[in-house]
Design a protein around this motif. Structure first.
Motif, PDB file in Angstrom:
ATOM      1  N   ALA A  27     -26.257  42.892   7.747  1.00 56.23           N
ATOM      2  CA  ALA A  27     -26.116  43.587   9.031  1.00 56.23           C
ATOM      3  C   ALA A  27     -26.395  42.641  10.193  1.00 56.23           C
ATOM      4  CB  ALA A  27     -27.060  44.794   9.086  1.00 56.23           C
ATOM      5  N   GLY A  28     -27.349  41.752  10.000  1.00 53.17           N
ATOM      6  CA  GLY A  28     -27.680  40.790  11.044  1.00 53.17           C
ATOM      7  C   GLY A  28     -26.569  39.792  11.304  1.00 53.17           C
ATOM      8  N   LEU A  29     -25.737  39.556  10.299  1.00 54.28           N
ATOM      9  CA  LEU A  29     -24.590  38.665  10.474  1.00 54.28           C
ATOM     10  C   LEU A  29     -23.427  39.380  11.166  1.00 54.28           C
ATOM     11  CD1 LEU A  29     -24.520  36.878   6.991  1.00 54.28           C
ATOM     12  CD2 LEU A  29     -25.400  35.970   9.153  1.00 54.28           C
ATOM     13  N   MET A  30     -23.300  40.667  10.903  1.00 55.95           N
ATOM     14  CA  MET A  30     -22.191  41.433  11.459  1.00 55.95           C
ATOM     15  C   MET A  30     -22.392  41.734  12.941  1.00 55.95           C
ATOM     16  SD  MET A  30     -21.441  44.090   8.334  1.00 55.95           S
ATOM     17  CE  MET A  30     -19.937  44.720   9.083  1.00 55.95           C
ATOM     18  N   GLU A  31     -23.614  42.009  13.315  1.00 55.17           N
ATOM     19  CA  GLU A  31     -23.927  42.430  14.675  1.00 55.17           C
ATOM     20  C   GLU A  31     -23.389  41.471  15.741  1.00 55.17           C
ATOM     21  OE1 GLU A  31     -26.242  45.016  17.426  1.00 55.17           O
ATOM     22  OE2 GLU A  31     -25.737  45.250  15.317  1.00 55.17           O
ATOM     23  N   PRO A  32     -23.678  40.166  15.675  1.00 51.37           N
ATOM     24  CA  PRO A  32     -23.166  39.265  16.722  1.00 51.37           C
ATOM     25  C   PRO A  32     -21.649  39.129  16.717  1.00 51.37           C
ATOM     26  CG  PRO A  32     -24.298  38.024  14.994  1.00 51.37           C
ATOM     27  CD  PRO A  32     -24.578  39.465  14.743  1.00 51.37           C
ATOM     28  N   ARG A  33     -21.026  39.309  15.563  1.00 47.97           N
ATOM     29  CA  ARG A  33     -19.563  39.228  15.521  1.00 47.97           C
ATOM     30  C   ARG A  33     -18.944  40.403  16.282  1.00 47.97           C
ATOM     31  NH1 ARG A  33     -16.920  36.501  10.206  1.00 47.97           N
ATOM     32  NH2 ARG A  33     -18.528  34.940   9.785  1.00 47.97           N
ATOM     33  N   ILE A  34     -19.572  41.564  16.163  1.00 53.16           N
ATOM     34  CA  ILE A  34     -19.081  42.720  16.922  1.00 53.16           C
ATOM     35  C   ILE A  34     -19.233  42.457  18.418  1.00 53.16           C
ATOM     36  CG2 ILE A  34     -19.402  45.176  17.368  1.00 53.16           C
ATOM     37  CD1 ILE A  34     -20.518  45.448  14.528  1.00 53.16           C
ATOM     38  N   THR A  35     -20.401  41.940  18.796  1.00 52.73           N
ATOM     39  CA  THR A  35     -20.644  41.649  20.216  1.00 52.73           C
ATOM     40  C   THR A  35     -19.627  40.648  20.748  1.00 52.73           C
ATOM     41  OG1 THR A  35     -23.019  42.022  19.870  1.00 52.73           O
ATOM     42  CG2 THR A  35     -22.380  40.900  21.880  1.00 52.73           C
ATOM     43  N   PHE A  37     -16.625  40.108  19.683  1.00 54.24           N
ATOM     44  CA  PHE A  37     -15.327  40.777  19.799  1.00 54.24           C
ATOM     45  C   PHE A  37     -15.258  41.562  21.105  1.00 54.24           C
ATOM     46  CE2 PHE A  37     -12.265  44.146  19.290  1.00 54.24           C
ATOM     47  CZ  PHE A  37     -11.222  43.559  18.591  1.00 54.24           C
ATOM     48  N   VAL A  38     -16.316  42.295  21.421  1.00 57.91           N
ATOM     49  CA  VAL A  38     -16.356  43.094  22.648  1.00 57.91           C
ATOM     50  C   VAL A  38     -16.325  42.184  23.876  1.00 57.91           C
ATOM     51  CG1 VAL A  38     -17.689  44.771  23.984  1.00 57.91           C
ATOM     52  CG2 VAL A  38     -17.564  44.992  21.501  1.00 57.91           C
ATOM     53  N   GLU A  47     -24.914  40.334  27.162  1.00 57.01           N
ATOM     54  CA  GLU A  47     -25.848  41.459  27.251  1.00 57.01           C
ATOM     55  C   GLU A  47     -25.119  42.770  27.546  1.00 57.01           C
ATOM     56  OE1 GLU A  47     -29.705  42.796  29.945  1.00 57.01           O
ATOM     57  OE2 GLU A  47     -29.307  40.660  29.623  1.00 57.01           O
ATOM     58  N   GLU A  48     -24.150  42.735  28.445  1.00 64.22           N
ATOM     59  CA  GLU A  48     -23.406  43.942  28.789  1.00 64.22           C
ATOM     60  C   GLU A  48     -22.465  44.354  27.655  1.00 64.22           C
ATOM     61  OE1 GLU A  48     -21.550  43.868  32.633  1.00 64.22           O
ATOM     62  OE2 GLU A  48     -23.188  42.688  33.490  1.00 64.22           O
ATOM     63  N   ALA A  49     -21.891  43.363  26.989  1.00 55.03           N
ATOM     64  CA  ALA A  49     -21.012  43.664  25.853  1.00 55.03           C
ATOM     65  C   ALA A  49     -21.802  44.319  24.726  1.00 55.03           C
ATOM     66  CB  ALA A  49     -20.344  42.385  25.363  1.00 55.03           C
ATOM     67  N   HIS A  50     -23.004  43.823  24.490  1.00 59.66           N
ATOM     68  CA  HIS A  50     -23.848  44.403  23.447  1.00 59.66           C
ATOM     69  C   HIS A  50     -24.236  45.833  23.808  1.00 59.66           C
ATOM     70  CE1 HIS A  50     -27.622  44.993  21.113  1.00 59.66           C
ATOM     71  NE2 HIS A  50     -26.890  44.401  20.165  1.00 59.66           N
TER      72      HIS A  50
END
Length: 220
Positions: A27-35, A37-38, A47-50
């Motif tokens: 999950a910790g690896l996936m989280e920054p990839r989502i951010t 992408f956004v 920070e705003e994307a997250h």
């Protein structure tokens, strides 16, 4: 104390952080990839994307759902970002395999992840052979848990009888609609024992020991 699950004929399992522990680090690896992408999609700083990512997760049950509704994101392009995710933290668990194998009836995966990620994780864990089907986010026409629509779709697709079904999840709120339908709910993971939700019927900090202790229907 063992859970009495002798009425269960359909065993419904979430995938991520349910069939493997949160401590795996995936999950910790996936989280920054989502951010990331956004960030690329919107041009927002990290920070705003997250913050937007988390807003969509809360509002829609899945960040992707919010991105599809508000930004017309192609789900295939989104999911492609995760198909090369290293799975080194996932270790095949013989105890889990044997615990799942002893369950009478059919076993199904019910996940907000896509088909490719699901297949990779199940293969890595060495338990793909134990499941009849994977009902992934595409199977639900991109309507994620905890939407009641997602539950309606899996029940229709697999002729599920809620009163004979147990649903295992690491997300407390995803269990609420299952309980309302009449399913037996099991919250899995390190936060399970702290849950006071009335719609959580059983709590399992560790899945394999819970399944091994559970009372299940005897088969000839």
């Amino acid at each position: 104390m063992s859970a009495d699950l002798r009425h269960v004929e359909t065993w419904l399992f979430d995938l991520d952080n349910t069939l493997y522990p949160l401590e795996s680090g995936l999950a910790g690896l996936m989280e920054p990839r989502i951010t990331e992408f956004v960030m690329e999609l919107t041009g927002l700083p990290r920070e705003e994307a997250h913050a937007l990512q988390k807003k969509y997760l809360v509002e829609h049950g899945l960040t992707l759902r919010g991105l599809m509704l508000h930004h017309d994101v192609d789900p295939d392009a989104y999911h492609a970002r995760f198909h090369d995710m290293p799975l080194d933290g996932l270790i095949p668990d013989r105890l889990l395999h044997s615990a799942l194998a002893r369950l009478p009836g059919r076993r199904l995966i019910f996940t907000n992840a896509d088909d490719v990620h699901s297949a990779r994780v199940l293969d890595r864990l060495g338990i793909a052979d134990l499941f009849e089907d994977v009902f992934h986010i595409g199977s639900a026409a991109f309507e994620p848990k905890p939407s009641p629509v997602a539950f309606e779709r899996i029940m229709q697709a697999h002729a599920i009888e809620p009163g004979q079904t147990a649903f295992f999840e690491d997300s407390e709120r995803n269990l609420a609609p299952a309980a309302e339908l009449g399913m037996t709910t099991v919250l899995v993971g390190p936060r399970a024992v702290q849950s006071n939700a009335l719609f959580v019927h059983h709590r399992a900090e560790h899945l394999a020991p819970f399944l091994n202790r559970a009372q299940v229907k005897e088969t000839p």
